[in-house]
Scaffold this active site. Structure first.
Site, PDB file in Angstrom:
ATOM      1  N   ASP A  88     -51.064-119.092  49.822  1.00  0.00           N
ATOM      2  CA  ASP A  88     -51.183-120.046  50.916  1.00  0.00           C
ATOM      3  C   ASP A  88     -52.665-120.380  51.062  1.00  0.00           C
ATOM      4  O   ASP A  88     -53.513-119.491  50.993  1.00  0.00           O
ATOM      5  CB  ASP A  88     -50.710-119.422  52.228  1.00  0.00           C
ATOM      6  CG  ASP A  88     -49.201-119.402  52.381  1.00  0.00           C
ATOM      7  OD1 ASP A  88     -48.489-119.579  51.375  1.00  0.00           O
ATOM      8  OD2 ASP A  88     -48.723-119.183  53.519  1.00  0.00           O
ATOM      9  N   HIS A 144     -49.330-114.259  44.716  1.00  0.00           N
ATOM     10  CA  HIS A 144     -48.092-114.178  43.941  1.00  0.00           C
ATOM     11  C   HIS A 144     -48.265-114.829  42.570  1.00  0.00           C
ATOM     12  O   HIS A 144     -49.164-115.646  42.355  1.00  0.00           O
ATOM     13  CB  HIS A 144     -46.951-114.840  44.707  1.00  0.00           C
ATOM     14  CG  HIS A 144     -46.584-114.121  45.973  1.00  0.00           C
ATOM     15  ND1 HIS A 144     -45.422-113.390  46.110  1.00  0.00           N
ATOM     16  CD2 HIS A 144     -47.236-114.001  47.158  1.00  0.00           C
ATOM     17  CE1 HIS A 144     -45.372-112.852  47.319  1.00  0.00           C
ATOM     18  NE2 HIS A 144     -46.472-113.213  47.982  1.00  0.00           N
ATOM     19  N   SER A 242     -60.294-114.937  51.213  1.00  0.00           N
ATOM     20  CA  SER A 242     -61.184-115.350  50.145  1.00  0.00           C
ATOM     21  C   SER A 242     -60.599-116.512  49.356  1.00  0.00           C
ATOM     22  O   SER A 242     -59.987-117.409  49.918  1.00  0.00           O
ATOM     23  CB  SER A 242     -61.497-114.168  49.237  1.00  0.00           C
ATOM     24  OG  SER A 242     -62.618-114.478  48.448  1.00  0.00           O
TER      25      SER A 242
END
Length: 277
Positions: A88, A144, A242
């Protein structure tokens, strides 16, 4: 140089990060709970998406920050023809490498050799594609897999801990190649690809399923691996936010339609593999 960037040059980056990291790991209720409550309110964290929405259920700030999402929050159907967003966040830059060069911001570049710390690895993605995703404090902070892949190598590279937001990206040369980072090399169906987890100011560590806590500020290290991960499977976590950089070989993928400033979420296609466009 802006005052914001200048301040980062004179800040004791690693000391500050270690102090914040200690607070984030604290299980003392009068430390962790006010910190969690303040952060959730300040950054408008959407706890309705969380597997555990109760802020008081987390043992420490790090557990809250790396919280799991409810399965329905990010629906996932395997798609062997797509490269999925690994995180995200917001697309900082995306497109093609110009030979070995990667676009950081308008008029600013760095090289794959600098980023990966290995000229042989850089050669594998020469002329390929890249996508840089910035994770803001309010984002979900688990990473992911964009596609199926076998982890073959990791390389931990020490460095600076500049902030990685857009303002800093426009003011610090070769920012992502200067900061501490964990480089992960995977073998996919169409060849090798890389995910680079970039550390930043007050990022206290990176955690992976295969290596546990990859605490920053240590000496460089390289490791061989043989771990197979499926598309959509978790491949890491940031202990405070980050940036993730995805690099693919030439003629394998295309991220040219990913516009800077676009918000993306885990499991959403960044673009389809070229053979299937």
């Amino acid at each position: 140089m802006s005052p914001f960037v200048l301040l980062q040059h004179i800040t004791p980056q690693h000391l500050l990060t270690r102090i914040i990291g200690s607070l984030a790991a604290s299980r003392t209720s009068w430390i962790k709970q006010p910190l969690i409550n303040w952060f959730s309110k300040t950054y408008k964290v959407n706890m309705a998406e969380a597997l555990e929405p109760n802020l008081e259920a987390y043992d420490c700030f790090n557990d809250f920050f790396t919280r799991a999402l409810a399965p329905e929050a990010r629906p996932f159907s395997p798609n062997p023809h797509a490269w999925l967003s690994p995180a995200d966040g917001e697309i900082s830059q995306a497109g093609k490498l110009t030979g070995d060069r990667i676009l950081q911001a308008k008029g600013m570049h760095y090289t794959a050799t600098q980023l990966l710390g290995n000229s042989n690895w850089a050669q594998e993605v020469r002329g390929g594609d890249f996508c840089t995703i910035y994770l803001s404090p309010s984002d979900y902070h688990r990473i992911h897999m964009p596609c199926d892949g076998k982890l073959t190598d990791t390389s931990y590279i020490p460095g600076k801990l500049f902030s990685v937001n857009q303002k800093t990206a426009q003011g610090v040369d070769a920012l992502f190649a200067r900061n501490e980072r964990l480089v992960c090399r995977f073998e996919g169906e169409q060849g090798p690809f890389y995910m680079v987890y970039v550390g930043a100011l007050i990022v206290a560590g990176i955690e992976t399923p295969w290596g546990g806590r990859e605490v920053l500020t240590r000496a460089p290290r390289n490791r061989g691996h043989d771990h197979k991960l499926k598309q959509g499977e978790e491949s890491g976590r940031f202990l405070l936010g980050s940036t993730v950089i995805l690099l693919t070989p030439k003629d394998v993928a295309s991220f040219e339609n990913c516009q800077p400033g676009t918000k993306v979420q885990v499991h959403v296609p960044l673009n389809y593999r070229k053979d299937d466009i």
